[in-house]
Design a protein around this motif. Structure first.
Motif, PDB file in Angstrom:
ATOM      1  N   GLU A 237       0.775  -1.286   0.072  1.00 22.21           N
ATOM      2  CA  GLU A 237       0.167  -0.008  -0.041  1.00 22.21           C
ATOM      3  C   GLU A 237       0.698   1.177  -0.011  1.00 22.21           C
ATOM      4  O   GLU A 237       1.980   1.247   0.241  1.00 22.21           O
ATOM      5  N   THR A 238       0.427   2.349  -0.342  1.00 25.54           N
ATOM      6  CA  THR A 238       0.730   3.784  -0.359  1.00 25.54           C
ATOM      7  C   THR A 238       0.674   4.253   0.954  1.00 25.54           C
ATOM      8  O   THR A 238       1.092   5.278   1.582  1.00 25.54           O
ATOM      9  N   SER A 239       0.071   3.643   1.841  1.00 24.14           N
ATOM     10  CA  SER A 239      -0.516   4.123   3.277  1.00 24.14           C
ATOM     11  C   SER A 239      -0.366   3.137   4.295  1.00 24.14           C
ATOM     12  O   SER A 239      -1.081   2.395   3.998  1.00 24.14           O
ATOM     13  N   GLY A 240       0.408   3.450   5.604  1.00 22.57           N
ATOM     14  CA  GLY A 240       0.157   2.180   6.471  1.00 22.57           C
ATOM     15  C   GLY A 240      -1.182   2.180   7.157  1.00 22.57           C
ATOM     16  O   GLY A 240      -1.523   1.168   7.982  1.00 22.57           O
ATOM     17  N   LYS A 241      -2.136   3.249   6.811  1.00 23.47           N
ATOM     18  CA  LYS A 241      -3.229   3.350   7.575  1.00 23.47           C
ATOM     19  C   LYS A 241      -4.272   2.084   6.960  1.00 23.47           C
ATOM     20  O   LYS A 241      -4.997   1.579   8.105  1.00 23.47           O
ATOM     21  N   ALA A 242      -4.178   1.680   5.859  1.00 20.89           N
ATOM     22  CA  ALA A 242      -5.066   0.578   5.599  1.00 20.89           C
ATOM     23  C   ALA A 242      -4.169  -0.791   5.927  1.00 20.89           C
ATOM     24  O   ALA A 242      -4.985  -1.738   5.645  1.00 20.89           O
ATOM     25  N   LEU A 243      -3.093  -0.842   6.640  1.00 23.80           N
ATOM     26  CA  LEU A 243      -2.588  -2.093   6.940  1.00 23.80           C
ATOM     27  C   LEU A 243      -2.228  -2.171   8.375  1.00 23.80           C
ATOM     28  O   LEU A 243      -1.348  -3.058   8.754  1.00 23.80           O
ATOM     29  N   THR A 244      -2.800  -1.444   9.181  1.00 20.15           N
ATOM     30  CA  THR A 244      -2.461  -1.046  10.443  1.00 20.15           C
ATOM     31  C   THR A 244      -2.273  -2.241  11.167  1.00 20.15           C
ATOM     32  O   THR A 244      -1.382  -2.517  12.214  1.00 20.15           O
ATOM     33  N   PRO A 262       6.913  10.248   5.715  1.00 20.73           N
ATOM     34  CA  PRO A 262       5.813  11.130   5.096  1.00 20.73           C
ATOM     35  C   PRO A 262       5.278  10.804   3.975  1.00 20.73           C
ATOM     36  O   PRO A 262       5.606  10.070   2.970  1.00 20.73           O
ATOM     37  N   ALA A 263       3.741  10.806   3.713  1.00 19.63           N
ATOM     38  CA  ALA A 263       3.309  10.551   2.591  1.00 19.63           C
ATOM     39  C   ALA A 263       3.583  10.981   1.409  1.00 19.63           C
ATOM     40  O   ALA A 263       3.471  10.447   0.191  1.00 19.63           O
ATOM     41  N   ILE A 264       4.174  12.322   1.382  1.00 22.65           N
ATOM     42  CA  ILE A 264       4.468  12.947   0.279  1.00 22.65           C
ATOM     43  C   ILE A 264       5.695  12.194  -0.575  1.00 22.65           C
ATOM     44  O   ILE A 264       5.710  12.279  -1.680  1.00 22.65           O
ATOM     45  N   MET A 265       6.461  11.194   0.360  1.00 23.66           N
ATOM     46  CA  MET A 265       7.525  10.501  -0.276  1.00 23.66           C
ATOM     47  C   MET A 265       7.224   9.009  -0.808  1.00 23.66           C
ATOM     48  O   MET A 265       8.176   8.529  -1.147  1.00 23.66           O
ATOM     49  N   THR A 266       5.804   9.084  -1.106  1.00 23.73           N
ATOM     50  CA  THR A 266       5.268   7.640  -1.817  1.00 23.73           C
ATOM     51  C   THR A 266       6.211   7.120  -3.034  1.00 23.73           C
ATOM     52  O   THR A 266       6.785   5.926  -2.655  1.00 23.73           O
ATOM     53  N   ALA A 267       6.183   8.055  -3.954  1.00 22.55           N
ATOM     54  CA  ALA A 267       7.263   7.173  -5.165  1.00 22.55           C
ATOM     55  C   ALA A 267       8.611   7.391  -4.858  1.00 22.55           C
ATOM     56  O   ALA A 267       9.297   6.381  -5.755  1.00 22.55           O
ATOM     57  N   SER A 268       9.241   7.901  -3.828  1.00 22.47           N
ATOM     58  CA  SER A 268      10.539   7.749  -3.585  1.00 22.47           C
ATOM     59  C   SER A 268      10.947   6.738  -2.477  1.00 22.47           C
ATOM     60  O   SER A 268      12.111   6.308  -2.485  1.00 22.47           O
ATOM     61  N   GLY A 270       8.180   5.491  -0.027  1.00 16.34           N
ATOM     62  CA  GLY A 270       7.018   5.481   1.013  1.00 16.34           C
ATOM     63  C   GLY A 270       6.072   4.341   0.993  1.00 16.34           C
ATOM     64  O   GLY A 270       4.854   4.250   1.661  1.00 16.34           O
ATOM     65  N   LEU A 271       6.370   3.127   0.196  1.00 19.49           N
ATOM     66  CA  LEU A 271       5.476   2.056   0.215  1.00 19.49           C
ATOM     67  C   LEU A 271       5.885   1.372   1.411  1.00 19.49           C
ATOM     68  O   LEU A 271       6.535   0.894   1.934  1.00 19.49           O
ATOM     69  N   TYR A 272       4.670   0.312   1.566  1.00 15.82           N
ATOM     70  CA  TYR A 272       4.573  -0.417   2.571  1.00 15.82           C
ATOM     71  C   TYR A 272       4.245  -2.158   2.043  1.00 15.82           C
ATOM     72  O   TYR A 272       3.578  -2.058   1.125  1.00 15.82           O
ATOM     73  N   SER A 273       5.071  -2.968   2.510  1.00 16.33           N
ATOM     74  CA  SER A 273       4.722  -4.300   2.025  1.00 16.33           C
ATOM     75  C   SER A 273       5.409  -5.527   2.875  1.00 16.33           C
ATOM     76  O   SER A 273       5.899  -4.896   3.733  1.00 16.33           O
ATOM     77  N   SER A 274       5.105  -6.611   2.415  1.00 20.88           N
ATOM     78  CA  SER A 274       5.340  -7.806   3.171  1.00 20.88           C
ATOM     79  C   SER A 274       6.046  -8.583   2.554  1.00 20.88           C
ATOM     80  O   SER A 274       6.548  -8.529   1.057  1.00 20.88           O
ATOM     81  N   ALA A 275       6.877  -9.626   3.074  1.00 23.50           N
ATOM     82  CA  ALA A 275       7.692 -10.614   2.471  1.00 23.50           C
ATOM     83  C   ALA A 275       7.018 -11.296   1.437  1.00 23.50           C
ATOM     84  O   ALA A 275       7.331 -11.685   0.453  1.00 23.50           O
ATOM     85  N   ALA A 276       5.692 -11.579   1.600  1.00 22.25           N
ATOM     86  CA  ALA A 276       4.825 -12.449   1.013  1.00 22.25           C
ATOM     87  C   ALA A 276       4.732 -11.728  -0.324  1.00 22.25           C
ATOM     88  O   ALA A 276       4.777 -12.483  -1.506  1.00 22.25           O
ATOM     89  N   ASP A 277       4.432 -10.603  -0.156  1.00 20.74           N
ATOM     90  CA  ASP A 277       4.223  -9.711  -1.475  1.00 20.74           C
ATOM     91  C   ASP A 277       5.325  -9.446  -2.290  1.00 20.74           C
ATOM     92  O   ASP A 277       5.608  -9.423  -3.525  1.00 20.74           O
ATOM     93  N   MET A 278       6.465  -9.140  -1.444  1.00 23.20           N
ATOM     94  CA  MET A 278       7.696  -8.990  -2.475  1.00 23.20           C
ATOM     95  C   MET A 278       8.307 -10.053  -2.868  1.00 23.20           C
ATOM     96  O   MET A 278       9.018 -10.049  -4.054  1.00 23.20           O
ATOM     97  N   ALA A 279       8.025 -11.355  -2.558  1.00 22.72           N
ATOM     98  CA  ALA A 279       8.348 -12.755  -3.238  1.00 22.72           C
ATOM     99  C   ALA A 279       7.594 -12.620  -4.458  1.00 22.72           C
ATOM    100  O   ALA A 279       8.201 -12.950  -5.692  1.00 22.72           O
ATOM    101  N   ARG A 280       6.391 -12.290  -4.554  1.00 19.28           N
ATOM    102  CA  ARG A 280       5.425 -12.158  -5.718  1.00 19.28           C
ATOM    103  C   ARG A 280       6.120 -11.237  -6.896  1.00 19.28           C
ATOM    104  O   ARG A 280       6.558 -11.502  -7.899  1.00 19.28           O
ATOM    105  N   TYR A 281       6.769  -9.952  -6.368  1.00 18.72           N
ATOM    106  CA  TYR A 281       7.220  -9.013  -6.959  1.00 18.72           C
ATOM    107  C   TYR A 281       8.643  -9.476  -7.427  1.00 18.72           C
ATOM    108  O   TYR A 281       8.917  -9.315  -8.609  1.00 18.72           O
TER     109      TYR A 281
END
Length: 377
Positions: A237-244, A262-268, A270-281
Motif C-alpha cells: 500500500e501507499t499508506s500504512g493506515k490501510a494495513l494497521t 511522510p506521505a509525500i515521499m510515496t514514489a521515492s 513511502g511504500l509498505y509491503s510484506s515478505a509474501a508480497d515482495m516474493a511475488r514482486y
C-alpha cells in the motif's frame, strides 16, 4: 567443590558466548533443511546486534518461495513476525516507480530523453543549466542535480541524529504536492544534468507526479492497476493506515519508536509491503518476460562495463555474466534490501523494523552469504 564451581562458571561463560553468536530473538526457522541452515548462518550476523528488532526474509528459487522470520514486530511485547507482516520498504519503492515509468515508455506516453518540463504544469525555467534541461533519464539515474529532498533544508541534517527523524516528520506533516511543485520552481541547478551522481529523493517524487499527470490517475491507482492487482499484492500500500493490524513498529538504534515515512515521499520511499508480497514482486522481476521489467533492467548510466544504474535498479555483472540487480531501502525506523539474480532464477528480500547506520549493509551481507551458500549447495 572448586571443580564444581569452575565447571559451573565455564558453562555460564560458554552459554553467554554462544548467545552472543546466535540471533538474539525468536524465530520460526525449523533448521531442518540446507536452506534453513544457510538462513540461520546468514541472519546470525545481522540479528546479533542488540539494536535489532525484527526481520522477515523472502527467498525465491525458481518457482518456490521460502519465508523466515526473526525477532519481534514490536518491542513493547514479544510478537514474532510472519510473511504477512508489513514493513516500510523505503527506497525499494523507487523500483516500483521505475516499473511504472518503463510501462509509460513502452506505452509511448513519454521518452527517457524528454525534458521533464513537458509534463509539468506551469513554467520551470531554472530546471536547466547552461541551456541543458533535466531529462526523464536523469531522474532515474540520480544525475538530475536536484537536491536530495524538497524543501531543501540542509540545516536539519546538521542536528543531532536522534532529532532528525522528528524534525523531518514535523516538516513534512502538512507538506503537499502543490508545495513541492512551488519549491521545485525555486531550485537552481549548479551542474549540468546527466554528469554528476547525486542521490535524489526529490527526483523520484517528481517522477511520481509526472506519471500522475500523464495518466491522470493517482500514484496509488497506477500501482494497483499495473502491478499490485495483476500480481495479487494485497499487502502492499501507499499508506500504512490501510494495513494497521499487520504493520510492524519501526525503531532506531537505541530502540526509540520512529515516526512513519511522510506521505509525500510515496514514489521515492513511502511504500509498505510484506515478505509474501515482495516474493511475488521478485518472481515477476526475475522472469523478465514483461517488456517493461526487461526495460527497467537496462542501463541508463554505466560506470564500468559491468556496473551502473537501470531505471532506479542498481546493476552489477560478474565475470560469468550473472547479473545482480538490487536496491536498498531505509526510513526512520525500517531497513530493507531487495536483490535478484535473473540468470540463476534466485531472489531475496530482507525487511527489518530497525534502522541504523549499519543495518542496510548488514542486510546486503546476509543476502550475499545466502546467495553463495545456496548456489554452492
Amino acid at each position: 567443590m572448586k571443580w564444581i564451581m569452575f565447571i559451573g562458571l565455564y558453562l555460564l561463560v560458554f552459554v553467554y558466548a554462544k548467545a552472543q553468536n546466535e540471533p538474539n530473538s525468536r524465530t520460526d526457522n525449523r533448521l531442518k533443511t540446507a536452506i534453513d541452515s544457510a538462513v540461520q548462518r546468514a541472519v546470525s550476523h545481522f540479528m546479533i546486534s542488540g539494536a535489532r528488532a525484527g526481520l522477515s526474509i523472502g527467498i525465491v528459487t525458481g518457482d518456490k518461495h521460502f519465508f523466515y522470520n526473526y525477532g519481534t514486530t514490536t518491542k513493547e511485547r514479544d510478537r514474532l513476525p510472519d510473511e504477512n507482516t508489513v514493513y516500510e520498504i523505503g527506497s525499494v519503492s523507487k523500483t516500483f516507480t521505475g516499473y511504472l515509468l518503463a510501462k509509460a515508455i513502452t506505452d509511448r506516453k513519454l521518452r527517457l530523453d524528454d525534458d521533464v518540463r513537458i509534463y509539468l504544469p506551469g513554467s520551470y525555467p531554472h530546471l536547466e543549466y547552461m541551456g541543458k534541461p533535466i531529462k526523464i533519464i536523469h531522474l532515474v539515474n540520480h544525475t538530475s542535480g536536484l537536491p536530495p529532498f524538497l524543501p531543501d533544508r540542509p540545516e536539519i541534517f546538521k542536528q543531532s541524529a536522534e532529532s532528525i527523524p522528528f524534525l523531518l516528520d514535523a516538516l513534512y506533516r502538512n507538506y503537499t504536492k502543490e508545495m513541492f511543485l512551488a519549491d521545485l520552481g525555486k531550485v537552481k541547478l549548479d551542474t549540468l544534468p546527466g554528469y554528476n551522481y547525486r542521490y535524489s529523493n526529490t527526483a523520484a517524487q517528481l517522477l511520481g507526479f509526472i506519471l500522475e499527470n500523464i495518466y491522470r490517475q493517482s500514484y496509488g491507482q497506477l500501482l494497483k492497476r499495473y502491478l499490485l492487482n495483476p500480481l495479487s499484492m494485497s499487502q502492499t500500500e501507499t499508506s500504512g493506515k490501510a494495513l494497521t493490524g499487520k504493520l510492524a513498529k519501526g525503531y532506531d538504534a537505541k530502540g526509540t519508536p520512529m515516526p512513519r515515512i511522510p506521505a509525500i515521499m510515496t514514489a521515492s520511499g513511502g511504500l509498505y509491503s510484506s515478505a509474501a508480497d515482495m516474493a511475488r514482486y521478485i518472481s515477476f522481476q526475475l522472469k523478465e518476460t514483461d517488456m517493461s521489467v526487461k526495460f527497467s533492467h537496462t542501463f541508463t548510466q554505466q560506470y564500468t562495463d559491468s556496473s551502473g544504474i537501470g531505471i532506479f535498479w542498481r546493476i552489477n555483472t560478474d565475470l560469468g555474466g550473472v547479473r545482480r540487480i538490487w536496491h536498498t531501502g531505509g526510513t526512520f525506523g525500517f531497513s530493507s534490501y531487495c536483490v535478484i539474480f535473473p540468470e540463476k532464477r534466485i531472489g531475496f528480500v530482507l525487511l527489518s523494523n530497525e534502522f541504523d547506520m549499519t543495518s542496510q549493509g548488514a542486510l546486503i551481507e546476509a543476502a550475499e552469504t545466502l546467495f553463495r551458500e545456496i548456489i554452492g549447495a
